[in-house]
Design a protein around this motif. Structure first.
Motif, PDB file in Angstrom:
ATOM      1  N   LEU A  23      39.957  22.246   0.317  1.00 54.27           N
ATOM      2  CA  LEU A  23      40.437  22.619   1.652  1.00 54.27           C
ATOM      3  C   LEU A  23      39.296  23.182   2.492  1.00 54.27           C
ATOM      4  N   TYR A  27      41.259  27.602   5.438  1.00 54.13           N
ATOM      5  CA  TYR A  27      42.451  27.401   4.620  1.00 54.13           C
ATOM      6  C   TYR A  27      42.292  28.072   3.250  1.00 54.13           C
ATOM      7  N   GLN A  28      41.102  28.001   2.687  1.00 51.05           N
ATOM      8  CA  GLN A  28      40.862  28.643   1.390  1.00 51.05           C
ATOM      9  C   GLN A  28      41.061  30.150   1.488  1.00 51.05           C
ATOM     10  N   TYR A  31      44.776  30.825   1.944  1.00 49.41           N
ATOM     11  CA  TYR A  31      45.467  30.537   0.684  1.00 49.41           C
ATOM     12  C   TYR A  31      45.290  31.687  -0.307  1.00 49.41           C
ATOM     13  N   VAL A  57      49.709  24.325  -0.763  1.00 49.33           N
ATOM     14  CA  VAL A  57      48.511  23.479  -0.680  1.00 49.33           C
ATOM     15  C   VAL A  57      48.864  22.152  -0.001  1.00 49.33           C
ATOM     16  N   PHE A  60      48.954  22.836   3.609  1.00 52.66           N
ATOM     17  CA  PHE A  60      47.614  23.062   4.119  1.00 52.66           C
ATOM     18  C   PHE A  60      46.824  21.756   4.208  1.00 52.66           C
ATOM     19  N   GLU A  61      46.979  20.905   3.216  1.00 51.32           N
ATOM     20  CA  GLU A  61      46.285  19.606   3.266  1.00 51.32           C
ATOM     21  C   GLU A  61      46.756  18.799   4.473  1.00 51.32           C
ATOM     22  N   ALA A  64      45.283  20.417   7.650  1.00 51.35           N
ATOM     23  CA  ALA A  64      43.848  20.120   7.759  1.00 51.35           C
ATOM     24  C   ALA A  64      43.631  18.673   8.188  1.00 51.35           C
TER      25      ALA A  64
END
Length: 116
Positions: A23, A27-28, A31, A57, A60-61, A64
């Motif tokens: 990511l 985002y990391q 997260y 995740v 988030f993917e 992104a």
């Protein structure tokens, strides 16, 4: 729990961590804060594997891939985002509260019985 189950669980977790590392950095960061928050609040589903975290995740993917920043996906109040995700989940705090209520009720019953 069998050894094979433990090995499979570790493989699943490593694959999950690899996805997180792919990511974007914002985002990391978000997260990891979500993960810490959820571990502290303690939704019971976290014991049963990484389903809840994996779903985050996935979200988030997708965000992104659409070029959105992490806070555009979660909103600026990340704790509120987490609370919304687990609003219908039983937490360790719920279990603790139920146990306290049970103990208080039991103690009150003893007091009431003695005064009769």
């Amino acid at each position: 729990m069998r050894i094979q189950d433990i090995i499979e669980g570790k493989k699943e977790w490593r694959a999950h961590v690899a996805r997180v590392k792919e990511l974007p950095k914002d985002y990391q960061i978000v997260y990891k804060e979500i993960q810490k928050y959820l571990y502290k609040v303690g939704p019971i589903e976290l014991i049963d594997g990484i389903g809840l975290l994996s779903g985050i995740v996935d979200l988030f993917e997708e965000g992104a891939s659409l070029g959105k920043g992490a806070l555009e996906v979660t909103g600026s109040d990340v704790a509120a985002f987490c609370d919304e995700i687990i609003k219908d989940s039983k937490t360790y705090a719920d279990i603790y509260q139920e146990s306290i209520d049970k103990e208080v009720n039991k103690a009150m019953k003893k007091v009431t019985d003695k005064t009769k």
